[in-house]
Design a protein around this motif. Structure first.
Motif, PDB file in Angstrom:
ATOM      1  N   UNK A   1     147.310  48.906 191.744  1.00  0.00           N
ATOM      2  CA  UNK A   1     147.259  49.647 194.306  1.00  0.00           C
ATOM      3  C   UNK A   1     148.113  50.624 194.252  1.00  0.00           C
ATOM      4  N   UNK A   2     149.399  50.513 193.592  1.00  0.00           N
ATOM      5  CA  UNK A   2     149.571  52.437 194.728  1.00  0.00           C
ATOM      6  C   UNK A   2     148.610  53.236 194.090  1.00  0.00           C
ATOM      7  N   UNK A   3     147.988  53.005 192.617  1.00  0.00           N
ATOM      8  CA  UNK A   3     147.970  54.814 192.225  1.00  0.00           C
ATOM      9  C   UNK A   3     146.254  54.521 192.623  1.00  0.00           C
ATOM     10  N   UNK A   4     145.584  53.946 193.537  1.00  0.00           N
ATOM     11  CA  UNK A   4     144.539  53.978 194.286  1.00  0.00           C
ATOM     12  C   UNK A   4     144.072  55.022 194.823  1.00  0.00           C
ATOM     13  N   UNK A   5     144.759  55.835 194.794  1.00  0.00           N
ATOM     14  CA  UNK A   5     144.830  57.286 195.276  1.00  0.00           C
ATOM     15  C   UNK A   5     144.795  58.680 194.693  1.00  0.00           C
ATOM     16  N   UNK A   6     145.659  57.978 193.783  1.00  0.00           N
ATOM     17  CA  UNK A   6     145.922  59.285 192.239  1.00  0.00           C
ATOM     18  C   UNK A   6     144.671  59.358 191.445  1.00  0.00           C
ATOM     19  N   UNK A   7     143.299  60.617 191.739  1.00  0.00           N
ATOM     20  CA  UNK A   7     142.068  59.869 191.393  1.00  0.00           C
ATOM     21  C   UNK A   7     142.753  61.002 189.533  1.00  0.00           C
ATOM     22  N   UNK A   8     143.663  61.022 188.900  1.00  0.00           N
ATOM     23  CA  UNK A   8     143.749  61.647 187.946  1.00  0.00           C
ATOM     24  C   UNK A   8     143.204  60.786 186.752  1.00  0.00           C
ATOM     25  N   UNK A   9     142.724  61.147 185.552  1.00  0.00           N
ATOM     26  CA  UNK A   9     142.345  60.484 184.430  1.00  0.00           C
ATOM     27  C   UNK A   9     142.755  61.669 183.613  1.00  0.00           C
ATOM     28  N   UNK A  10     143.306  61.064 181.803  1.00  0.00           N
ATOM     29  CA  UNK A  10     142.758  61.923 180.765  1.00  0.00           C
ATOM     30  C   UNK A  10     141.683  61.169 180.317  1.00  0.00           C
ATOM     31  N   UNK A  11     141.017  62.311 180.359  1.00  0.00           N
ATOM     32  CA  UNK A  11     139.319  62.591 179.348  1.00  0.00           C
ATOM     33  C   UNK A  11     139.283  63.610 177.863  1.00  0.00           C
ATOM     34  N   UNK A  12     138.762  62.653 177.055  1.00  0.00           N
ATOM     35  CA  UNK A  12     138.890  63.362 175.949  1.00  0.00           C
ATOM     36  C   UNK A  12     137.432  63.781 175.525  1.00  0.00           C
ATOM     37  N   UNK A  13     137.681  65.357 174.381  1.00  0.00           N
ATOM     38  CA  UNK A  13     135.927  65.279 174.146  1.00  0.00           C
ATOM     39  C   UNK A  13     135.957  66.189 172.837  1.00  0.00           C
ATOM     40  N   UNK A  14     135.627  65.403 171.767  1.00  0.00           N
ATOM     41  CA  UNK A  14     135.936  66.022 170.889  1.00  0.00           C
ATOM     42  C   UNK A  14     137.513  65.592 170.091  1.00  0.00           C
ATOM     43  N   UNK A  15     137.955  66.835 170.160  1.00  0.00           N
ATOM     44  CA  UNK A  15     139.753  66.491 169.464  1.00  0.00           C
ATOM     45  C   UNK A  15     140.347  66.962 170.544  1.00  0.00           C
ATOM     46  N   UNK A  16     139.951  66.884 171.780  1.00  0.00           N
ATOM     47  CA  UNK A  16     140.424  67.757 173.248  1.00  0.00           C
ATOM     48  C   UNK A  16     140.722  66.807 174.262  1.00  0.00           C
ATOM     49  N   UNK A  17     141.980  66.531 174.412  1.00  0.00           N
ATOM     50  CA  UNK A  17     142.596  65.763 175.435  1.00  0.00           C
ATOM     51  C   UNK A  17     142.848  67.192 176.753  1.00  0.00           C
ATOM     52  N   UNK A  18     142.529  66.763 178.230  1.00  0.00           N
ATOM     53  CA  UNK A  18     142.563  67.124 179.289  1.00  0.00           C
ATOM     54  C   UNK A  18     142.626  66.448 180.238  1.00  0.00           C
ATOM     55  N   UNK A  19     143.374  66.838 181.652  1.00  0.00           N
ATOM     56  CA  UNK A  19     143.053  66.051 182.390  1.00  0.00           C
ATOM     57  C   UNK A  19     142.219  66.159 183.802  1.00  0.00           C
TER      58      UNK A  19
END
Length: 262
Positions: A74-92
């Motif tokens: 509930x606190x994080x509902x406006x923090x719209x940053x998540x880790x994603x992945x494509x192939x072997x690479x993670x990014x934000x």
């Protein structure tokens, strides 16, 4: 007690409070063994140790009170940053409208140097951004349109007095929707300097690597030498002032020696 004049625009006030709160760094942030790369760069973040679809585990809320991963949903509902992945690479990835930055502290409340950083040895801040959707008609020099697809801030020690308080000096490197690349602005009584490092949608969808000599930028923008260790690195994407949906990716944030910056 309200320390801020009521005539300030809402966005200006929020950004000013953001700059002030950078000083509230977490006491419990402990010194870490710096990750040195082959070129003697200090790797601050590449998100490779994070979990896909989760918040990055080293980053704090905008007030520096607690790590994002330790907050409630509930606190994080406006923090719209998540880790994603494509192939072997993670990014934000940021995706949405909300205007809340996240903070990576480099020192704690006792001014302990968490990563052992000396920017006179590694003055080149390097990072990657991929812009997907820019805020429409946004402009960092207009408080009513002050949105950005992607900004990285470097926060330093306290600057000039502003509204009876000292606030951190910050350099904001921003990808602007409308301002020309190379534009430099000064805000918040001279405590925040904005440098436009890319402009417009022409390069959207591409990973772009940006490099800035933060020692030289600080000297030019503020007129004096910087402290050897900044307080924090901040990330901010937002579209709330223009009502725009914004999407951008971040990766590979590091400090490099000048000789390895090519």
């Amino acid at each position: 007690m309200n320390l801020f004049d009521s005539h300030l625009e809402e966005k200006t006030l929020r950004c000013f409070v953001m700059a002030f709160l950078v000083g509230c760094l977490p006491l419990h942030a402990r010194a870490q063994q710096p990750v040195h790369l082959d070129n003697n760069a200090v790797l601050l973040e590449n998100f490779e140790n994070d979990t896909k679809h989760n918040y990055p585990h080293k980053w704090y809320d905008r007030d520096g009170n607690k790590k994002l991963v330790n907050h409630s949903e509930s606190f994080l509902q406006d923090y719209l940053y998540k880790v994603k992945n494509r192939g072997r690479n993670n990014f934000l990835r940021f995706e949405g409208k909300a205007a809340k930055h996240i903070s990576l502290p480099l020192v704690n409340e006792d001014k302990d140097n968490i990563y052992g950083i000396d920017i006179y040895e590694t003055p080149i801040l390097s990072w990657k951004v991929r812009a997907h959707k820019l805020p429409m008609n946004a402009s960092e020099d207009d408080d009513d349109r002050n949105d950005s697809v992607a900004s990285i801030y470097v926060a330093f020690d306290m600057g000039r007095v502003a509204l009876f308080k000292k606030v951190p000096k910050t350099i904001r490197y921003t990808w602007s929707s409308t301002l020309e690349k190379g534009t430099e602005l000064s805000k918040f009584f001279g405590n925040q300097k904005i440098v436009v490092i890319e402009s417009g949608p022409e390069k959207k969808g591409e990973w772009m690597t940006f490099q800035r000599n933060i020692v030289e930028d600080y000297k030019r923008l503020f007129g004096d030498p910087p402290p050897k260790t900044p307080l924090a690195i901040l990330i901010l994407s937002d579209g709330d002032s223009t009502g725009s949906w914004v999407k951008a990716d971040y990766d590979d944030i590091m400090l490099k020696p000048e000789r390895s910056s090519k």
